[in-house]
Every structure is written in C-alpha cells, then in structure tokens.
Design a protein around this motif. Structure first.
Motif, PDB file in Angstrom:
ATOM      1  N   THR A  86       0.847  -1.187   0.000  1.00 54.01           N
ATOM      2  CA  THR A  86       0.000   0.000   0.000  1.00 54.01           C
ATOM      3  C   THR A  86       0.886   1.241   0.000  1.00 54.01           C
ATOM      4  OG1 THR A  86      -1.783  -1.099   1.206  1.00 54.01           O
ATOM      5  CG2 THR A  86      -1.783   1.301   1.214  1.00 54.01           C
ATOM      6  N   TYR A  87       0.701   2.100  -0.979  1.00 56.09           N
ATOM      7  CA  TYR A  87       1.408   3.375  -1.048  1.00 56.09           C
ATOM      8  C   TYR A  87       0.466   4.488  -0.612  1.00 56.09           C
ATOM      9  CZ  TYR A  87       4.830   0.822  -3.865  1.00 56.09           C
ATOM     10  OH  TYR A  87       5.761  -0.082  -4.299  1.00 56.09           O
ATOM     11  N   GLU A  88       1.041   5.530  -0.035  1.00 50.60           N
ATOM     12  CA  GLU A  88       0.259   6.676   0.403  1.00 50.60           C
ATOM     13  C   GLU A  88       0.751   7.926  -0.321  1.00 50.60           C
ATOM     14  OE1 GLU A  88      -0.147   6.883   4.716  1.00 50.60           O
ATOM     15  OE2 GLU A  88       0.488   4.783   4.832  1.00 50.60           O
ATOM     16  N   TYR A  90      -0.570  12.154  -2.014  1.00 53.21           N
ATOM     17  CA  TYR A  90      -1.494  13.276  -2.087  1.00 53.21           C
ATOM     18  C   TYR A  90      -1.756  13.628  -3.537  1.00 53.21           C
ATOM     19  CZ  TYR A  90      -0.476  14.061   2.871  1.00 53.21           C
ATOM     20  OH  TYR A  90      -0.334  13.905   4.219  1.00 53.21           O
ATOM     21  N   ALA A  96      -6.054  13.221   0.180  1.00 53.67           N
ATOM     22  CA  ALA A  96      -5.289  12.041   0.588  1.00 53.67           C
ATOM     23  C   ALA A  96      -5.611  10.865  -0.326  1.00 53.67           C
ATOM     24  CB  ALA A  96      -5.609  11.683   2.034  1.00 53.67           C
ATOM     25  N   LEU A  98      -4.804   6.610  -1.041  1.00 60.03           N
ATOM     26  CA  LEU A  98      -4.253   5.295  -0.707  1.00 60.03           C
ATOM     27  C   LEU A  98      -4.237   4.462  -1.980  1.00 60.03           C
ATOM     28  CD1 LEU A  98      -5.782   3.918   2.632  1.00 60.03           C
ATOM     29  CD2 LEU A  98      -3.450   4.688   2.230  1.00 60.03           C
ATOM     30  N   VAL A 130      -1.262   9.302   5.623  1.00 60.22           N
ATOM     31  CA  VAL A 130      -2.681   9.468   5.296  1.00 60.22           C
ATOM     32  C   VAL A 130      -3.525   8.245   5.655  1.00 60.22           C
ATOM     33  CG1 VAL A 130      -2.102  11.039   3.402  1.00 60.22           C
ATOM     34  CG2 VAL A 130      -2.477   8.625   2.904  1.00 60.22           C
ATOM     35  N   ALA A 131      -2.886   7.100   5.908  1.00 57.09           N
ATOM     36  CA  ALA A 131      -3.645   5.864   6.149  1.00 57.09           C
ATOM     37  C   ALA A 131      -4.546   5.961   7.372  1.00 57.09           C
ATOM     38  CB  ALA A 131      -2.687   4.685   6.301  1.00 57.09           C
ATOM     39  N   SER A 202     -13.100   6.986   4.257  1.00 62.60           N
ATOM     40  CA  SER A 202     -12.367   8.044   4.942  1.00 62.60           C
ATOM     41  C   SER A 202     -13.216   8.699   6.023  1.00 62.60           C
ATOM     42  CB  SER A 202     -11.916   9.105   3.931  1.00 62.60           C
ATOM     43  OG  SER A 202     -11.307  10.192   4.604  1.00 62.60           O
TER      44      SER A 202
END
Length: 249
Positions: A86-88, A90, A96, A98, A130-131, A202
């Motif tokens: 999982t990459y985070e 913007y 945000a 994911l 952001v997760a 979210s």
C-alpha cells in the motif's frame, strides 16, 4: 469518498468499464489468487476469498478462470507470486490517496507509482501519513427507490452499521467481515443493489467545488487506476452532484 464512488459509477455508465474489461478481469483474477494463497482455497473457510470470488463473479469473470486462479493461489497450478503493498500520497488540493497494489516486482511498481503521482500533480507520502484517515468497511450501494426501513429491516441483524442518503442511491456500511452476511440478507429479502464491496472509507472529506479542482484530482486517480499493478485507489474527496454531472457531459 462519496465523490469518488459517484465518479466510478458515472464512468461505468459511460461504458469506460466495458472498454477496460480485460484490465479489470486481470486485476480481479490476481486478487482471487492472492486471497487463495493467503487463506486457502475453500470459500467457506476463507472470507477474503469468498468476497473476492463474488466480486469477480459480479464482474462476469468466467467461472473456470476464477477456479484456475484459486488453484494457482493454492499451488495446484504454477503461478506468479504477488506481493501486496500500500502506497500513500497526495493529489492536488491536499486530497489524501491510498494506493493498493499487487506486484511481482516491488521496485518497478514503486517507481511507476511515484512517477504517475509526480506527472499528474500529486506526490508520494511517508507511510502512515494518510492511512490513519481510512478504515476498511463493507459498502453496499442500493437504488434510492428502495425504502430505507426495508433496507435496515433486512440488513440490521446481519451486521449493517449505518445507511447514508446519497441522492439517487443509499450507501449501506458494515464491518468488512460482515459484508457476505449483509449481502445474503439483502438477497434473501429481494432487495436489489448496484454493488457490494470491501473498500476504504475516509473519516474526513475534502470538497472540490470547481471544475479545475475536480479535474486535477480525477486526473491523478484515473492515471493510477490505469496501471496494471494497481488494484484499488481510495481518496477522500467529495464532488457536488451538479459538478459531477457537468463533468460527465
């Protein structure tokens, strides 16, 4: 998140989903294979596999194709070993993002994700940045013509937690593990639904009020979703209905 969901629905109605059916099939098959590898090939004993199996069937993936993917996952057939990452990041306007991937080459995929974000005006974020804003939930989208009381009567005992009015649809949420039971309860009550999936919801949303802001964020989302290794992209934006309709036009 509601804006993202509505945009996906619009793209489906416009036929974009049909054009990308081959890509969609490949992603779903990969998800089935990984679920079988991690939890076994019995859908009764592996709730993640049961969810992925149903998701593939809902998308009209052929049954024999799904069964071969399960066998590759359990080792009965030879296959590629995929890693879940999982990459985070913007998108523009502080949205945000994911990005969930399944890859057989971490370096290649990581480079691709960073490059796509940079090219479309986004940026990569540090793990955890952001997760924390997202929670994995079961989400069922139901036509707005169905009475709210009928939905809750059918689904409450099966684990339904909340129902939200999104204009022409209802958005029913539950714990991810309760999704199969909620889905079965709705089917048993003959209540139709447009989709039933495990997704990331979210806790906050960022409103995008102008066409320029909406287009900038959607450009990032669409570019990421085009990547073969990217399975799902989640974001915390919300676009007003009237603006979505103008973008659709």
């Amino acid at each position: 998140m509601s804006g993202h969901s509505k945009w996906a629905t619009i793209k489906h109605k416009k036929g974009a989903a049909d054009k990308a059916r081959g890509k969609l099939f490949a992603k779903l098959i990969r998800q089935v294979e990984v679920a079988a590898r991690e939890g076994g090939g019995d859908t009764d004993m592996n709730p993640t596999l049961r969810t992925m199996y149903q998701k593939a069937r809902d998308a009209s993936v052929p049954l024999d194709t799904i069964e071969r993917a399960i066998k590759r996952g359990t080792g009965e057939l030879e296959g590629v070993t995929y890693e879940q990452i999982t990459y985070e990041g913007y998108a523009p306007n502080g949205v945000a993002v994911l990005i969930e991937v399944l890859t057989d080459n971490r370096n290649r995929t990581g480079g691709d994700v960073r490059s796509l974000l940079k090219k479309t005006g986004g940026s990569i974020a540090e793990p955890g940045a952001v997760a924390w804003q997202f929670e994995r939930k079961g989400v069922v989208v139901i036509p707005g013509s169905v009475a709210e009381d009928d939905i809750m009567l059918a689904a409450l005992d099966a684990g339904a937690e909340d129902i939200g009015d999104e204009g022409d649809t209802w958005r029913l949420t539950c714990a991810a593990s309760d999704l199969p039971a909620v889905r079965s309860a709705l089917e048993g009550a003959d209540i139709p639904f447009d989709s039933a999936d495990v997704t990331m919801v979210s806790s906050t949303t960022i409103p995008l009020e102008t066409p320029e802001a909406a287009k900038a964020v959607l450009k990032v989302i669409d570019a990421l979703e085009e990547n073969d290794d990217v399975q799902d992209v989640y974001a915390n934006f919300d676009i007003p209905d009237e603006l979505l309709q103008s973008l659709e036009a």
